[in-house]
Write a protein that holds these residues in place. Structure first.
Motif, PDB file in Angstrom:
ATOM      1  N   ILE A 110       0.873  -1.186   0.000  1.00 10.56           N
ATOM      2  CA  ILE A 110       0.000   0.000   0.000  1.00 10.56           C
ATOM      3  C   ILE A 110       0.906   1.230   0.000  1.00 10.56           C
ATOM      4  CG2 ILE A 110      -1.829   1.248   1.256  1.00 10.56           C
ATOM      5  CD1 ILE A 110      -3.058  -1.357   0.974  1.00 10.56           C
ATOM      6  N   PRO A 111       1.135   1.843  -1.152  1.00  8.20           N
ATOM      7  CA  PRO A 111       2.009   3.017  -1.175  1.00  8.20           C
ATOM      8  C   PRO A 111       1.343   4.223  -0.507  1.00  8.20           C
ATOM      9  CG  PRO A 111       1.187   2.513  -3.387  1.00  8.20           C
ATOM     10  CD  PRO A 111       0.654   1.454  -2.475  1.00  8.20           C
ATOM     11  N   GLN A 112       2.158   5.205  -0.180  1.00  8.36           N
ATOM     12  CA  GLN A 112       1.679   6.388   0.544  1.00  8.36           C
ATOM     13  C   GLN A 112       0.492   7.056  -0.154  1.00  8.36           C
ATOM     14  OE1 GLN A 112       4.203   8.795   2.681  1.00  8.36           O
ATOM     15  NE2 GLN A 112       2.521  10.146   3.068  1.00  8.36           N
ATOM     16  N   GLU A 113       0.567   7.166  -1.494  1.00 10.98           N
ATOM     17  CA  GLU A 113      -0.508   7.858  -2.230  1.00 10.98           C
ATOM     18  C   GLU A 113      -1.827   7.111  -2.073  1.00 10.98           C
ATOM     19  OE1 GLU A 113       2.281   6.512  -4.353  1.00 10.98           O
ATOM     20  OE2 GLU A 113       3.250   8.007  -3.082  1.00 10.98           O
ATOM     21  N   LEU A 114      -1.751   5.773  -2.142  1.00  9.45           N
ATOM     22  CA  LEU A 114      -2.975   4.984  -1.994  1.00  9.45           C
ATOM     23  C   LEU A 114      -3.516   5.122  -0.572  1.00  9.45           C
ATOM     24  CD1 LEU A 114      -5.121   2.960  -2.879  1.00  9.45           C
ATOM     25  CD2 LEU A 114      -3.497   1.103  -2.432  1.00  9.45           C
ATOM     26  N   PHE A 115      -2.629   5.068   0.403  1.00 10.93           N
ATOM     27  CA  PHE A 115      -3.072   5.185   1.793  1.00 10.93           C
ATOM     28  C   PHE A 115      -3.744   6.545   2.014  1.00 10.93           C
ATOM     29  CE2 PHE A 115      -2.075   5.646   6.467  1.00 10.93           C
ATOM     30  CZ  PHE A 115      -3.053   4.752   6.862  1.00 10.93           C
ATOM     31  N   GLN A 116      -3.156   7.563   1.414  1.00  8.31           N
ATOM     32  CA  GLN A 116      -3.736   8.911   1.543  1.00  8.31           C
ATOM     33  C   GLN A 116      -5.150   8.948   0.947  1.00  8.31           C
ATOM     34  OE1 GLN A 116      -1.027  12.104   0.650  1.00  8.31           O
ATOM     35  NE2 GLN A 116      -2.685  13.449   0.011  1.00  8.31           N
ATOM     36  N   LYS A 117      -5.321   8.275  -0.186  1.00 12.58           N
ATOM     37  CA  LYS A 117      -6.646   8.235  -0.822  1.00 12.58           C
ATOM     38  C   LYS A 117      -7.654   7.508   0.069  1.00 12.58           C
ATOM     39  CE  LYS A 117      -5.379   8.499  -5.650  1.00 12.58           C
ATOM     40  NZ  LYS A 117      -4.752   7.672  -6.674  1.00 12.58           N
ATOM     41  N   ILE A 118      -7.194   6.423   0.694  1.00 13.05           N
ATOM     42  CA  ILE A 118      -8.090   5.650   1.565  1.00 13.05           C
ATOM     43  C   ILE A 118      -8.544   6.520   2.743  1.00 13.05           C
ATOM     44  CG2 ILE A 118      -8.204   3.674   3.146  1.00 13.05           C
ATOM     45  CD1 ILE A 118      -6.105   2.303   1.254  1.00 13.05           C
TER      46      ILE A 118
END
Ligand code: SAH
Length: 391
Positions: free
Chosen positions: A338-346
């Motif tokens: 789970i890269p940072q960008e995806l985590f931020q989106k979540i």
């Protein structure tokens, strides 16, 4: 020493410093092709490129140790270890006696992890190639730390994929006691080196514990997935009014209680709660000034990402629900997939669904003793946010 030759045109990632060579990039192997060990890598024209750990049974055939023609011997490890030690001492001496000394690829030693807990070192050899170099690594460690004991915790799925059995036990000196006391930021923590999570303690959350310590005065804090209560003790030390810790593991909570006692920090009996965080958060009747959300890795494989995203969203949504107006959320994901960008989106999705307006106060990640090679960003696993809620 086996010689690996790349297919034509496949040398670019090696030249650019990526340490892994997958089986598909290799055109042919000369020498002892069946045996894991140190091997040399050449481009298709026969030009020497690098030297590393070879495993004929792994999809990652070679993990590069050096891009120079230097011998892989005790003195090679002594140089790499002293360099790593100097970096840790520069930044951490005086703050803690527990840190990661070698962080695999991040310290240019793929397959090797060495953690220091006071007078104990815990080693993990994750690959067949590095496992074969164990003797040299131990000799170099003994030389660098003559008075320390060395314990091995080589286990887990990476070893299985490499065709290795678990190997756990003392390698040098005394066997560690049941719990080792370590000091960090004027707190004492307890680490179970022989059976605890990771090598016994979440060294990687140090900077975030210190951040929480600085934010906690007079606050009511909910520490979800507390393990042995390190975030909670940091909050109480920082003046928190109350800390509720929730974890599913009874032994972890028992250790958390001992950590509080060891530091003369007061907490009521029902402040340490054994529960599933998912249902605790869903049914939680009260609100908090600060919520810490540090779940275990929810995506172990790439295929787990969709399901894990749903779980992270659920946790963050419900954490926001129990947050008071003006409160703070420290939220983490330690999944490499789970890269940072995806985590931020979540987390953004959770904020939208909660109807709350959030600000990023700080992006959080791995501390200085968990470096990531700029050439191997796969090593970046821990990411998080300190978020503030408007109302
Ligand atoms: N925050 C901790 C580390 C968390 S590790 C620290 O800084 O030390 C993850 C923890 O989550 C483990 O202690 C594990 O027992 C716990 N855990 C895993 N699944 C859980 C669940 N569904 N509910 C509650 N605890 C859980």
């Amino acid at each position: 020493m086996p010689k690996l030759f790349l297919h034509k045109g496949r040398e670019q990632p090696v030249v650019r410093g990526h340490p892994w060579i997958f089986s598909g990039a290799i055109q042919r192997v000369e020498g002892e092709v069946e045996v894991a060990g140190v091997a040399d890598l050449y481009d298709s024209s026969g030009l020497w490129l690098a030297r590393g750990c070879y495993n004929p049974k792994s999809q990652i055939r070679l993990r590069i140790l050096t891009w120079r023609e230097e011998a892989i011997d005790k003195s090679f490890f002594a140089r790499r270890l002293s360099h790593a030690l100097e970096r840790r001492e520069q930044s951490l001496s005086g703050l803690t006696n527990a840190y990661r000394l070698i962080n695999g690829e991040g310290d240019f030693l793929p397959g090797l992890v060495v953690d220091r807990y006071g007078d104990y070192l815990v080693c993990q050899f994750f690959t067949a190639g590095m496992d074969g170099l164990k003797g040299m690594v131990i000799d170099a460690l003994r030389h660098l730390f003559p008075r320390m004991s060395i314990y091995e915790r080589s286990e887990g799925s990476v070893r299985e994929e490499e065709g290795l059995l678990p190997s756990v036990g003392p390698l040098s000196g005394d066997e560690p006691p049941e719990l080792v006391v370590v000091e960090e930021n004027q707190l004492k923590f307890l680490a179970d080196l022989r059976g605890g999570q990771k090598t016994g303690f979440y060294l990687d959350q140090r900077e975030n514990r210190i951040l929480l310590h600085s934010l906690s005065r007079e606050k009511a804090v909910l520490n979800c997935f507390s393990y042995t209560g390190a975030f909670g003790a940091s909050a109480l030390k920082g003046g928190a009014r109350q800390v509720i810790s929730v974890d599913s593991s009874r032994p972890a909570l028992e250790t958390a209680r001992r950590v509080l006692d060891l530091n003369d920090l007061a907490a009521a009996a029902d402040d340490l709660i054994r529960a599933d965080v998912f249902s605790y958060l869903k049914n939680c009747p009260r609100q908090f000034d600060i919520v810490v959300l540090d779940p275990p890795s929810l995506a172990h494989r790439r295929g787990d990402v969709a399901a894990a995203s749903g779980s992270y969203k659920f946790l963050n949504l419900h954490a926001l629900r129990v947050l008071r107006p003006g409160g703070l959320l420290l939220t983490f994901s330690c999944s490499q997939h789970i890269p940072q960008e995806l985590f931020q989106k979540i987390v953004f999705g959770a904020a939208v669904d909660s109807g709350k307006r959030m600000q990023i106060l700080k992006k959080l990640g791995q501390p200085i003793d968990h470096p990531v090679s700029l050439h191997h960003l796969e090593g970046e696993y821990l990411k998080g946010f300190l978020l503030g809620v408007l109302d």
